[in-house]
Design an enzyme around this catalytic site. Sequence first.
Site, short mmCIF file in Angstrom:
data_model
loop_
_atom_site.label_atom_id
_atom_site.label_comp_id
_atom_site.label_asym_id
_atom_site.label_seq_id
_atom_site.Cartn_x
_atom_site.Cartn_y
_atom_site.Cartn_z
CG ASP A 145 -0.23 -0.83 2.38
OD1 ASP A 145 1.05 -0.50 2.54
OD2 ASP A 145 -1.34 -0.52 3.70
CG ASP A 162 -8.40 -2.17 12.15
OD1 ASP A 162 -7.58 -2.39 12.10
OD2 ASP A 162 -8.64 -0.76 11.63
CG HIS A 214 -6.26 -2.68 9.61
ND1 HIS A 214 -6.11 -0.87 9.64
CD2 HIS A 214 -4.54 -2.27 8.87
CE1 HIS A 214 -4.73 -0.79 9.56
NE2 HIS A 214 -3.82 -1.83 10.01
CD GLU A 235 -8.45 1.08 8.32
OE1 GLU A 235 -8.63 -0.36 9.39
OE2 GLU A 235 -7.73 2.39 8.09
#
Length: 260
Positions: free
Chosen positions: A67, A136, A138, A143
Amino acid sequence: MEIVICKTKEEASRKAADLIAALVKADPKCVLGLATGSTPVEMYKCLIADNKAKKISFKTVKTWNLDEYWGLAGTHDQSYRYFMDKNLFDSIDINKKNTHVLNGLAKDWRKEVKAYEAAIEKAGGIDLQVLGIGSDGHIAFNEPGSALTSRTRIVSLTPQTIKDNARFFKKAADVPRQALSMGVGSIMEARRIVLLAFGENKAEAVKGMVEGGISQFCTASVLQLHDDAWIFCDEAAAKKLKLKKYYAWRAEEALKAEFA
Ligand code: PGA
């Protein structure tokens, strides 16, 4: 899924690096998928040491990163291109032309992601994908709520990710709100996955990934469906796992078989 629980992050990083080094040795033209963040830094140091000791060479290895922040140039000191150069590429014998990071300043992100996926396919796909995990759950910037079949695309970061990443920027307001990210579906196509997770901050996410239901609200949980996924974590990140003794025993056997 093999879960390798180590006493320290250093030990886990060395073991994960051993898997990568073995691949690079066996197939000097292999294709690696790489990750940024604080988590893989120690593992990259191990690979740099192996390269300097001439145990492995990256001369013909190709890499694609997961990314990149949308809106940051590769020269920006918080861009992931910059991170990769500083933490790995500048210190090994890789040909920079063989290293690929999404362009956060692309004129047309749709064209950029399409070309990126096409280039990976042309190279024969990713042999081994390195991953971290967000607090979280990811993977890359997928997400909670990302489709488990998603492809490389533009994504919006959650307030939690922006908060987690604010430590690298002068202030939270400087953290980009969007990124280009490989999708969950794209990541699942890698032939082998090596995910690293360290520290208590990751314990809940690791539990969700390993022992939770498969859900787009913890995108790492999809790795339960991958038939060659390795999780390397320290004791703090593994703290909330119910079957940790079993995983540790099983992983020891799997590692023995791997290096037999
Ligand atoms: P970190 O980030 O390595 O900086 O903890 C991991 C991630 O968000 O994937």
